[in-house]
Design a protein around this motif. Structure first.
Motif, mmCIF file in Angstrom:
data_model
loop_
_atom_site.group_PDB
_atom_site.id
_atom_site.type_symbol
_atom_site.label_atom_id
_atom_site.label_comp_id
_atom_site.label_asym_id
_atom_site.label_seq_id
_atom_site.Cartn_x
_atom_site.Cartn_y
_atom_site.Cartn_z
ATOM 1 N N ASP A 265 -10.764 -1.555 -3.348
ATOM 2 C CA ASP A 265 -10.341 -0.757 -3.428
ATOM 3 C C ASP A 265 -10.697 -0.387 -2.389
ATOM 4 O OD1 ASP A 265 -10.511 2.003 -3.285
ATOM 5 O OD2 ASP A 265 -11.397 1.585 -5.205
ATOM 6 N N ALA B 255 -5.370 6.694 -4.048
ATOM 7 C CA ALA B 255 -4.207 6.321 -3.894
ATOM 8 C C ALA B 255 -4.359 5.052 -1.535
ATOM 9 C CB ALA B 255 -3.464 7.049 -2.888
ATOM 10 N N PHE C 117 0.904 -1.035 0.247
ATOM 11 C CA PHE C 117 -0.329 0.302 -0.026
ATOM 12 C C PHE C 117 0.970 1.126 0.010
ATOM 13 C CE2 PHE C 117 0.620 -1.129 4.390
ATOM 14 C CZ PHE C 117 0.833 -0.095 5.016
ATOM 15 N N ARG C 118 0.474 2.241 -0.581
ATOM 16 C CA ARG C 118 1.032 3.386 -0.832
ATOM 17 C C ARG C 118 0.783 4.381 0.409
ATOM 18 N NH1 ARG C 118 0.340 7.453 -6.271
ATOM 19 N NH2 ARG C 118 0.611 9.131 -5.059
ATOM 20 N N HIS D 53 -2.300 4.099 -9.703
ATOM 21 C CA HIS D 53 -4.016 3.745 -9.030
ATOM 22 C C HIS D 53 -4.942 4.194 -10.408
ATOM 23 C CE1 HIS D 53 -4.426 8.025 -7.779
ATOM 24 N NE2 HIS D 53 -3.140 8.067 -7.430
ATOM 25 N N TRP D 54 -4.700 4.832 -10.523
ATOM 26 C CA TRP D 54 -6.150 5.748 -11.310
ATOM 27 C C TRP D 54 -5.854 4.785 -12.336
ATOM 28 C CZ3 TRP D 54 -1.097 7.932 -11.272
ATOM 29 C CH2 TRP D 54 0.014 8.076 -12.018
ATOM 30 N N ASN E 262 -10.471 3.733 -6.232
ATOM 31 C CA ASN E 262 -9.136 3.520 -6.441
ATOM 32 C C ASN E 262 -8.204 4.999 -5.923
ATOM 33 O OD1 ASN E 262 -8.906 0.994 -7.428
ATOM 34 N ND2 ASN E 262 -9.290 1.386 -9.625
ATOM 35 N N VAL F 241 4.351 -1.008 -5.062
ATOM 36 C CA VAL F 241 3.157 -0.153 -5.274
ATOM 37 C C VAL F 241 3.152 0.922 -6.268
ATOM 38 C CG1 VAL F 241 3.290 0.866 -3.574
ATOM 39 C CG2 VAL F 241 0.832 0.589 -4.170
ATOM 40 N N ILE G 186 -4.513 1.199 -12.608
ATOM 41 C CA ILE G 186 -4.693 0.101 -12.223
ATOM 42 C C ILE G 186 -5.318 -1.055 -12.842
ATOM 43 C CG2 ILE G 186 -6.371 -0.068 -10.014
ATOM 44 C CD1 ILE G 186 -3.521 -0.723 -8.674
ATOM 45 N N SER H 34 -6.402 -6.335 -6.922
ATOM 46 C CA SER H 34 -5.825 -4.979 -6.533
ATOM 47 C C SER H 34 -7.471 -4.634 -5.029
ATOM 48 C CB SER H 34 -6.178 -3.483 -6.825
ATOM 49 O OG SER H 34 -7.289 -3.538 -7.811
ATOM 50 N N LEU I 275 -6.153 1.850 -0.770
ATOM 51 C CA LEU I 275 -5.905 0.243 -2.125
ATOM 52 C C LEU I 275 -4.604 -0.359 -1.766
ATOM 53 C CD1 LEU I 275 -6.518 -0.037 -4.805
ATOM 54 C CD2 LEU I 275 -4.755 1.762 -6.069
ATOM 55 N N VAL J 108 -2.650 -3.530 -3.060
ATOM 56 C CA VAL J 108 -2.101 -3.957 -4.006
ATOM 57 C C VAL J 108 -1.417 -5.525 -3.855
ATOM 58 C CG1 VAL J 108 -0.730 -4.690 -6.184
ATOM 59 C CG2 VAL J 108 -1.704 -2.447 -5.701
#
Length: 282
Positions: A159, A184, A123-124, A204-205, A182, A199, A207, A157, A187, A189
């Protein structure tokens, strides 16, 4: 299956690419990132928006990589070192400036992959956004339900799309309930330990171009914090959800350990308008 939860938090990392605010030279970028007033604001948001929920996670079994440069000015580098002493999950990675941002992120995350795990939930964690106190617990538990989908491509993923957008200007902090696809924050992964990816390798936009995904909209799981120093400041695709404005303060305290009054006063004290970005706040 054993799921390792691994987060990457970049704090004023000095390097090439990877950001929307660009500069002609590394010296210009250093001056921008390390401006004393900017660093003071960034640290305040990090301490008061991001950290409280992470420190209060109901499942404390996760690793958070704090990624910055070896020349991050004091007192902030020392503060990060101190944080690793009081937060068992924190790991400090000092990455010299690298032109390719994805390579830099991989250099920060790779040493912390647990290769005896079955799956790594990446995760970010942006340093001015937040996740709810049960994010780690849910991301690990929900994978058990999603595992058949993960096994199709060994990528997945998840979300958590219901959250709150906080917008700080010189007038204070506004709260807007949003469903964001999604975002950041919130979310996850899921990758195998040998994926040799971070990640950040999966924007994310978009994914959905890289892997199958699931959307779980039930809980308020993230805070997207818009402030003058955002890199982009775009809210992201989505729409409002109905909520009671009188409950925002209690909800932020309960789910994220965020004190809205503290943020509101700080925004007024900083007295800054919205950032000069094409889609700031949109």
């Amino acid at each position: 299956m054993r799921v390792q939860m691994l987060g990457l938090c970049r704090l004023s990392y000095l390097g090439g690419r990877g950001f929307q605010v660009m500069h002609e030279t590394i010296e210009e970028r250093r001056a921008f990132l390390y401006d004393p007033e900017r660093l003071a604001r960034r640290w305040f948001w990090f301490e008061n928006v991001t950290l409280p929920g992470l420190l209060a996670q109901t499942d404390p079994d996760f690793t958070l990589i704090l990624m910055t440069g070896p020349d991050l000015p004091e007192p902030y580098l020392s503060r990060l070192r101190e944080l690793t002493e009081i937060m068992p999950q924190a790991r400090l990675e000092l990455i010299p400036p690298m032109e390719k941002h994805l390579d830099a992120c991989l250099a920060a995350t790779a040493p912390h992959i647990q290769h005896d795990a079955d799956v790594v939930g990446h995760f970010r964690q942006d340093d001015d956004d937040a996740v709810a106190i049960d994010y780690i617990h849910d991301a690990r538990q929900d994978f058990a339900v999603l595992q058949p989908l993960w096994e199709r491509r060994r990528r997945l993923s998840c979300d958590y799309s219901r959250g709150l957008v906080l917008k700080a200007t010189q007038k204070g902090v506004l709260v807007e309930p949003r469903m964001i696809y999604n975002a950041a924050a919130g979310l996850t992964v899921y990758l195998p330990p040998d994926a040799q990816r971070s990640v950040m390798h999966f924007p994310h936009w978009k994914i959905g171009m890289s892997m199958p995904g699931a959307t779980l909209p039930g809980k308020v799981m993230f805070v997207r914090f818009l402030n003058h120093d955002n890199d982009s400041g775009a809210i992201g695709a989505g729409y409002p959800w109905e909520g009671d404005p009188s409950d925002w303060q209690a909800l932020l305290a309960r789910r994220f350990r965020i004190h809205l009054d503290t943020l509101d006063h700080a925004a007024r004290d900083f007295s800054l308008p919205g950032a000069d970005r094409p889609r700031w706040g949109v």
